[in-house]
Design a protein around this motif. Structure first.
Motif, PDB file in Angstrom:
ATOM      1  N   PRO A 251      14.003 -23.064 -35.048  1.00 54.95           N
ATOM      2  CA  PRO A 251      13.689 -22.912 -36.475  1.00 54.95           C
ATOM      3  C   PRO A 251      12.204 -23.145 -36.765  1.00 54.95           C
ATOM      4  CG  PRO A 251      14.655 -25.069 -36.097  1.00 54.95           C
ATOM      5  CD  PRO A 251      14.661 -24.355 -34.764  1.00 54.95           C
ATOM      6  N   VAL A 252      11.666 -22.297 -37.618  1.00 55.84           N
ATOM      7  CA  VAL A 252      10.342 -22.502 -38.199  1.00 55.84           C
ATOM      8  C   VAL A 252      10.570 -22.708 -39.688  1.00 55.84           C
ATOM      9  CG1 VAL A 252       8.104 -21.457 -38.680  1.00 55.84           C
ATOM     10  CG2 VAL A 252       9.202 -21.092 -36.456  1.00 55.84           C
TER      11      VAL A 252
ATOM     12  N   LEU B   9      12.669 -23.789 -45.931  1.00 58.63           N
ATOM     13  CA  LEU B   9      13.803 -23.028 -45.424  1.00 58.63           C
ATOM     14  C   LEU B   9      13.616 -22.740 -43.940  1.00 58.63           C
ATOM     15  CD1 LEU B   9      14.105 -20.392 -48.302  1.00 58.63           C
ATOM     16  CD2 LEU B   9      15.336 -22.561 -48.076  1.00 58.63           C
ATOM     17  N   PRO B  10      14.664 -22.919 -43.124  1.00 62.78           N
ATOM     18  CA  PRO B  10      14.544 -22.596 -41.697  1.00 62.78           C
ATOM     19  C   PRO B  10      14.687 -21.095 -41.473  1.00 62.78           C
ATOM     20  CG  PRO B  10      16.736 -23.468 -42.165  1.00 62.78           C
ATOM     21  CD  PRO B  10      15.971 -23.515 -43.460  1.00 62.78           C
TER      22      PRO B  10
ATOM     23  N   ASN C 191      20.756 -31.053 -47.951  1.00 69.21           N
ATOM     24  CA  ASN C 191      21.788 -31.622 -47.083  1.00 69.21           C
ATOM     25  C   ASN C 191      22.753 -30.548 -46.592  1.00 69.21           C
ATOM     26  OD1 ASN C 191      20.740 -34.198 -47.406  1.00 69.21           O
ATOM     27  ND2 ASN C 191      22.089 -34.706 -49.120  1.00 69.21           N
ATOM     28  N   ASP C 192      23.131 -29.640 -47.486  1.00 67.23           N
ATOM     29  CA  ASP C 192      24.030 -28.555 -47.090  1.00 67.23           C
ATOM     30  C   ASP C 192      23.375 -27.642 -46.064  1.00 67.23           C
ATOM     31  OD1 ASP C 192      25.944 -29.506 -48.797  1.00 67.23           O
ATOM     32  OD2 ASP C 192      25.569 -28.035 -50.393  1.00 67.23           O
ATOM     33  N   VAL C 193      22.116 -27.292 -46.296  1.00 67.75           N
ATOM     34  CA  VAL C 193      21.403 -26.415 -45.363  1.00 67.75           C
ATOM     35  C   VAL C 193      21.296 -27.065 -43.990  1.00 67.75           C
ATOM     36  CG1 VAL C 193      19.155 -25.386 -44.824  1.00 67.75           C
ATOM     37  CG2 VAL C 193      20.131 -25.141 -47.114  1.00 67.75           C
ATOM     38  N   GLU C 194      21.038 -28.359 -43.962  1.00 67.08           N
ATOM     39  CA  GLU C 194      20.911 -29.038 -42.672  1.00 67.08           C
ATOM     40  C   GLU C 194      22.237 -29.016 -41.920  1.00 67.08           C
ATOM     41  OE1 GLU C 194      19.165 -31.054 -39.498  1.00 67.08           O
ATOM     42  OE2 GLU C 194      18.363 -29.840 -41.143  1.00 67.08           O
TER      43      GLU C 194
ATOM     44  N   GLU D 251      25.339 -26.164 -37.404  1.00 66.83           N
ATOM     45  CA  GLU D 251      26.498 -25.376 -36.993  1.00 66.83           C
ATOM     46  C   GLU D 251      26.092 -23.963 -36.581  1.00 66.83           C
ATOM     47  OE1 GLU D 251      30.125 -24.118 -35.906  1.00 66.83           O
ATOM     48  OE2 GLU D 251      29.432 -26.182 -36.266  1.00 66.83           O
ATOM     49  N   ALA D 252      25.181 -23.343 -37.345  1.00 73.31           N
ATOM     50  CA  ALA D 252      24.732 -21.991 -37.014  1.00 73.31           C
ATOM     51  C   ALA D 252      24.013 -21.962 -35.667  1.00 73.31           C
ATOM     52  CB  ALA D 252      23.821 -21.454 -38.115  1.00 73.31           C
TER      53      ALA D 252
END
Length: 297
Positions: free
Chosen positions: A172-173, A186-187, A243-246, A251-252
């Motif tokens: 991720p960047v 955003l990653p 928190n949701d994105v992390e 998982e992704a």
């Protein structure tokens, strides 16, 4: 060397660049076709030349050109900043920012990660995460790392990238649009297809409803009405999203890693692409929603 330096009648400017790979980093500083560079370990850049006589490599005629211009006449090895730095640009615009970034880098030496660098990019001196509109362009403290320094300059985008020695897992960047204090990082992944909304632009009079940059710029402008109060509220409001994105990111990346190790790199890329699409769409939706809510705070 871009930006306003390309504009008709623009004064032009010289630039600093950080060039890095997993093994080493260099600072490269330029003025027209003249340049010098040196290796660094823990370093930051600002809006002025900072390499002194400690440069390791440089362009041909770096010293003779400066000598002909009368910028450097000493017999010692040329000091790039002393010879080439524009004396008409006020030091307060950049020197405080560079000093502050060096202090923050040094404070966490040996413990830096993506989160500490995001915090540095959001820094407003005593205000911390919140811009304090209590100074003027005549004051050094007006020019904070997270820049709200109109009409001189303001932060249009930020990026944090880890540089792993072996990039075998999803990488991720982290990107942020407008001022990072009012938005989120955003990653994104070069192994997937970057969402179109991250590339949408256009002027302020264009239809920018699908543009991530403009969504965050609108939010920044709304927060600017009372930044000391609104910025802290925005950080709280963004917390559930972050928190949701992390959680989804972990998982992704796990799913993409499984596909890649099975030899199905196309499916790994699709997994990361779908994650980026969902995250970007939700980020724009949240930014637009917060832009409306902030007027009621």
């Amino acid at each position: 060397q871009g930006g306003a330096a390309f504009g008709l009648g623009a004064g032009g400017y010289h630039n600093s660049f950080m060039l890095a790979d997993p093994n080493e980093a260099w600072v490269l500083e330029t003025s027209n076709r003249h340049w010098a560079a040196r290796r660094v370990v823990l370093e930051s850049l600002s809006n002025h030349l900072s390499i002194g006589s400690d440069w390791e490599i440089g362009s041909r005629h770096l010293d003779t050109f400066a000598n002909r211009q009368g910028w450097w006449t000493a017999p010692e090895r040329i000091d790039l900043a002393a010879a080439y730095r524009n004396p008409h640009v006020p030091a307060r615009i950049s020197e405080g920012r560079k000093r502050r970034s060096r202090e923050m880098l040094e404070a966490d030496r040996g413990h830096h990660d993506a989160d500490t660098l995001k915090r540095i990019l959001r820094d407003h001196l005593d205000g911390g995460l919140a811009w304090q509109a209590d100074s003027t362009p005549e004051d050094e403290r007006y020019f904070t790392l997270c820049a709200h320094s109109e009409p001189t300059h303001w932060t249009t985008a930020s990026l944090v990238a880890e540089l792993p020695s072996e990039r075998v897992d999803p990488w991720p960047v982290w990107i942020s649009f407008a001022t990072p204090c009012s938005g989120v990082f955003l990653p994104v992944y070069v192994d997937g297809v970057i969402p179109a909304a991250l590339a949408q632009g256009g002027g302020s009079d264009s239809d920018n409803s699908d543009s991530a940059w403009w969504a965050f710029k609108r939010l920044q402008d709304e927060a600017g009405a009372d930044p000391a109060r609104h910025t802290l509220r925005l950080r709280e409001a963004w917390s559930p999203f972050e928190n949701d994105v992390e959680s989804e990111r972990v998982e992704a990346e796990r799913a993409a890693r499984v596909h890649a190790r099975r030899g199905d790199r196309d499916e790994a890329a699709r997994t990361l692409t779908h994650f980026m699409d969902r995250t970007c769409a939700r980020a724009i939706e949240c930014a637009d929603s917060l832009s409306g809510e902030i007027r009621e705070w």
